[in-house]
Design a protein around this motif. Structure first.
Motif, PDB file in Angstrom:
ATOM      1  N   UNK A  84       0.855  -1.186   0.000  1.00  0.00           N
ATOM      2  CA  UNK A  84       0.000   0.000   0.000  1.00  0.00           C
ATOM      3  C   UNK A  84       0.895   1.242   0.000  1.00  0.00           C
ATOM      4  N   UNK A  85       0.396   2.315  -0.641  1.00  0.00           N
ATOM      5  CA  UNK A  85       1.091   3.601  -0.514  1.00  0.00           C
ATOM      6  C   UNK A  85       0.075   4.669  -0.164  1.00  0.00           C
ATOM      7  N   UNK A  86       0.516   5.654   0.617  1.00  0.00           N
ATOM      8  CA  UNK A  86      -0.297   6.824   0.922  1.00  0.00           C
ATOM      9  C   UNK A  86      -0.965   6.769   2.279  1.00  0.00           C
ATOM     10  N   UNK A  87      -1.295   7.949   2.740  1.00  0.00           N
ATOM     11  CA  UNK A  87      -2.054   8.075   3.971  1.00  0.00           C
ATOM     12  C   UNK A  87      -1.296   7.822   5.251  1.00  0.00           C
ATOM     13  N   UNK A  88       0.011   8.053   5.219  1.00  0.00           N
ATOM     14  CA  UNK A  88       0.793   7.846   6.442  1.00  0.00           C
ATOM     15  C   UNK A  88       1.223   9.155   7.094  1.00  0.00           C
ATOM     16  N   UNK A  89       0.798  10.252   6.523  1.00  0.00           N
ATOM     17  CA  UNK A  89       1.271  11.555   7.006  1.00  0.00           C
ATOM     18  C   UNK A  89       0.681  11.928   8.358  1.00  0.00           C
ATOM     19  N   UNK A  90       1.047  13.106   8.862  1.00  0.00           N
ATOM     20  CA  UNK A  90       0.610  13.541  10.188  1.00  0.00           C
ATOM     21  C   UNK A  90      -0.752  14.232  10.174  1.00  0.00           C
ATOM     22  N   UNK A  91      -1.353  14.401   9.009  1.00  0.00           N
ATOM     23  CA  UNK A  91      -2.601  15.173   8.977  1.00  0.00           C
ATOM     24  C   UNK A  91      -3.810  14.272   9.204  1.00  0.00           C
ATOM     25  N   UNK A  92      -4.968  14.911   9.458  1.00  0.00           N
ATOM     26  CA  UNK A  92      -6.156  14.161   9.881  1.00  0.00           C
ATOM     27  C   UNK A  92      -6.654  13.183   8.821  1.00  0.00           C
ATOM     28  N   UNK A  93      -6.330  13.475   7.532  1.00  0.00           N
ATOM     29  CA  UNK A  93      -6.841  12.586   6.486  1.00  0.00           C
ATOM     30  C   UNK A  93      -5.981  11.341   6.305  1.00  0.00           C
ATOM     31  N   UNK A  94      -4.892  11.268   7.042  1.00  0.00           N
ATOM     32  CA  UNK A  94      -4.002  10.123   6.870  1.00  0.00           C
ATOM     33  C   UNK A  94      -4.306   9.066   7.920  1.00  0.00           C
ATOM     34  N   UNK A  95      -5.036   8.014   7.510  1.00  0.00           N
ATOM     35  CA  UNK A  95      -5.541   7.047   8.491  1.00  0.00           C
ATOM     36  C   UNK A  95      -5.123   5.618   8.178  1.00  0.00           C
ATOM     37  N   UNK A  96      -4.199   5.465   7.253  1.00  0.00           N
ATOM     38  CA  UNK A  96      -3.797   4.108   6.862  1.00  0.00           C
ATOM     39  C   UNK A  96      -3.257   3.310   8.055  1.00  0.00           C
ATOM     40  N   UNK A  97      -2.431   3.983   8.859  1.00  0.00           N
ATOM     41  CA  UNK A  97      -1.762   3.285   9.958  1.00  0.00           C
ATOM     42  C   UNK A  97      -2.780   2.718  10.948  1.00  0.00           C
ATOM     43  N   UNK A  98      -3.774   3.533  11.256  1.00  0.00           N
ATOM     44  CA  UNK A  98      -4.817   3.116  12.200  1.00  0.00           C
ATOM     45  C   UNK A  98      -5.590   1.919  11.640  1.00  0.00           C
ATOM     46  N   UNK A  99      -5.929   2.007  10.349  1.00  0.00           N
ATOM     47  CA  UNK A  99      -6.693   0.917   9.727  1.00  0.00           C
ATOM     48  C   UNK A  99      -5.901  -0.379   9.746  1.00  0.00           C
ATOM     49  N   UNK A 100      -4.622  -0.285   9.418  1.00  0.00           N
ATOM     50  CA  UNK A 100      -3.794  -1.488   9.357  1.00  0.00           C
ATOM     51  C   UNK A 100      -3.597  -2.073  10.762  1.00  0.00           C
ATOM     52  N   UNK A 101      -3.400  -1.207  11.754  1.00  0.00           N
ATOM     53  CA  UNK A 101      -3.238  -1.679  13.132  1.00  0.00           C
ATOM     54  C   UNK A 101      -4.467  -2.477  13.559  1.00  0.00           C
ATOM     55  N   UNK A 102      -5.641  -1.998  13.163  1.00  0.00           N
ATOM     56  CA  UNK A 102      -6.874  -2.690  13.535  1.00  0.00           C
ATOM     57  C   UNK A 102      -6.982  -4.051  12.842  1.00  0.00           C
ATOM     58  N   UNK A 103      -6.542  -4.128  11.596  1.00  0.00           N
ATOM     59  CA  UNK A 103      -6.588  -5.420  10.888  1.00  0.00           C
ATOM     60  C   UNK A 103      -5.765  -6.468  11.649  1.00  0.00           C
ATOM     61  N   UNK A 104      -4.652  -6.020  12.201  1.00  0.00           N
ATOM     62  CA  UNK A 104      -3.756  -6.957  12.894  1.00  0.00           C
ATOM     63  C   UNK A 104      -3.997  -6.977  14.407  1.00  0.00           C
ATOM     64  N   UNK A 105      -5.068  -6.314  14.864  1.00  0.00           N
ATOM     65  CA  UNK A 105      -5.380  -6.234  16.295  1.00  0.00           C
ATOM     66  C   UNK A 105      -4.176  -5.772  17.104  1.00  0.00           C
ATOM     67  N   UNK A 106      -3.471  -4.805  16.593  1.00  0.00           N
ATOM     68  CA  UNK A 106      -2.280  -4.316  17.305  1.00  0.00           C
ATOM     69  C   UNK A 106      -2.580  -2.982  17.959  1.00  0.00           C
ATOM     70  N   UNK A 107      -1.937  -2.744  19.110  1.00  0.00           N
ATOM     71  CA  UNK A 107      -2.049  -1.409  19.680  1.00  0.00           C
ATOM     72  C   UNK A 107      -0.876  -0.597  19.161  1.00  0.00           C
TER      73      UNK A 107
END
Ligand code: ATP
Ligand code: MG
Length: 447
Positions: A84-107
């Protein structure tokens, strides 16, 4: 554990040596509305293909939590490697990290190395470090960090049920850095057992896709049945034939692909000017001219220098390219190329006679072995019933041969310049190699 998952694990196990399947997911609203061209996907597609993967899907999705979760899950079930590329920045529209963490049940946890790196980068640029930047040093617990020396957003590497996921920033130079330096290494260690893919590009010119397939190559179903991939890729310069296969060892795949290559060359060798994805007709012709010690000059009307540009895009062309004249007005055609004014008046500037005279004139003026010319109605205006838009006459004086050819091309001005330049180059190549048929079966007409 659903049936899909069981199926995908079995499927992956059985075919793991022969197929490495990849999905690319591009995340970002700007890609969907057309503000940013998705160059990342094509770059990664090429990279993974060269690494021996078969890229099965490219998904482009918005910065939307549900879409990211659904797409990444889907791809992990259907591919061995997902990028995947994109959505890793510090702004509010960048939510990739959160989504991926949830897929893997990671905190989310703070990575001290990344934090130090970000602080250092900020200090270097004289920016003040804020709390939203601290966010950038957070990663889902359990992933491998793909350390990003080029920027502040780290890349991440995950593993799930035998599939791998690389999460990369969208900024192209950071993505490329991480692919080349980090992901590439991961691939080399994780996919050792998979097969070797051989890919070859055979380049043709002066033949349409359908004629190449019907009149030259013919039926390839025997090869397709034997797990070869064959694609005809038309572009303004000609048709590229891409062939590929995959075998257990590199030697096997090289051997197998040469079987198909030899077959295609036997059938269509006369229209194949070379091989390699980026190899051009100008390069092929340049090599031929250098090797024969011939020189070339061009008199261009409708192509306005495009032909000379093509020829001079090749390094070392000074060995054979003498020069050219953009003879756009009749005055220049008559004054500098010795085209007779009465012929221009009688036949018109777009005519066999003028094309012949221009080619002769330029080869005399520059003392070249080969002189070529173009004169045509590039469009979109200026056509008539006798000479519709797209009518182009091309003149050739190639050693002792002197002829012209007429092509009726398109209504598009730029495309006409491009096409006629290619036809001229390919004609010289075919004449020098004593190939009888001319590009697109055009007819040679003499004075
Ligand atoms: P960073 O944390 O480094 O800002 P990011 O992952 O947040 O990276 P984005 O904010 O999504 O990245 O995009 C950053 C820039 O990269 C954007 O200006 C965008 O135009 C460009 N970009 C994003 N995705 C692509 C893509 N698929 N192809 C080409 N450019 C892209
Ligand atoms: Mg974005």
């Amino acid at each position: 554990v659903g049936p899909n998952l069981i199926f995908s694990v079995i499927y992956k196990t059985i075919f793991s040596w022969s197929m490495k399947r990849a999905h690319i997911i591009s995340i970002g609203n700007e890609l969907l509305i057309g503000d940013t061209v998705n160059t990342n996907a094509s770059w990664i597609g090429r990279f993974l293909t060269e690494k021996g993967f078969r890229v099965d899907e490219v998904l482009t999705i918005s910065d939307n939590y549900e879409s990211i979760v659904a797409s990444v899950k889907w791809s992990l079930e259907h591919a061995d490697l997902v990028i995947t590329t994109g959505g890793l920045g510090p702004t509010h529209d960048d939510i990739t990290k959160k989504a991926v963490a949830d897929i893997f049940d990671s905190r989310m946890i703070t990575d001290e190395d990344i934090l130090a790196h970000i602080k250092k980068m900020f200090a270097l640029r004289g920016f003040t470090f804020s709390e939203s930047n601290r966010e950038q040093a957070m990663i889902p617990e359990g992933c491998d960090v793909l350390f990003n020396n080029r920027g502040t957003a780290p890349g991440m590497w995950f593993q799930k049920n035998g599939s791998f996921l690389a999460v990369l920033p969208g900024i192209p130079n950071e993505m490329k850095f991480l692919m080349e330096k980090r992901v590439s290494e991961k691939i080399d260690t994780q996919f050792q057992e998979t097969g070797f893919r051989a890919v070859k590009y055979l380049k043709t010119a002066g033949v349409t896709e359908s004629s190449l397939s019907d009149d030259y190559i013919g039926n390839l179903s025997h090869f397709i049945d034997n797990d070869f991939e064959i694609a005809y890729l038309p572009n303004p310069g000609g048709v590229t034939i891409r062939i590929a296969c995959q075998e257990k060892t590199e030697e096997d795949s090289d051997l197998k692909i040469s079987e198909l290559e030899n077959y295609i060359r036997e059938k269509a060798g006369s229209v194949i000017y070379g091989e390699g994805r980026d190899f051009t007709l100008s390069e092929a012709l340049g090599n031929l001219l250098k090797c024969r010690n011939y020189t070339l000059a061009a008199a261009e009307s409708c192509t306005g220098g495009y032909l000379s540009n093509e020829i001079t895009n090749v390094s070392g062309c000074s060995n054979y390219m003498k020069g050219g004249i953009t003879a756009y007005s009749n005055e220049i055609k008559a004054g500098h190329l010795k085209v007779s004014e009465s012929e221009i008046e009688k036949y018109g500037a777009v005519s066999k006679q003028v094309a012949l005279a221009m080619a002769y004139g330029i080869s005399e003026k520059f003392g070249s072995d080969i002189g070529v010319s173009t004169t045509g109605i590039a469009g979109p205006g200026g056509g008539s019933p006798e000479k519709p838009v797209g009518t182009v006459w091309m003149g050739f004086r190639i050693l002792d041969q002197h002829f012209a050819m007429k092509a009726i091309l398109t209504k598009d001005r730029l495309l006409n310049k491009e096409r006629s330049s290619i036809i001229v180059l390919e004609t010289i190549r075919r004449v020098l190699l004593n190939i009888e048929s001319m590009p697109y079966n055009l007819k040679q007409e003499r004075a």
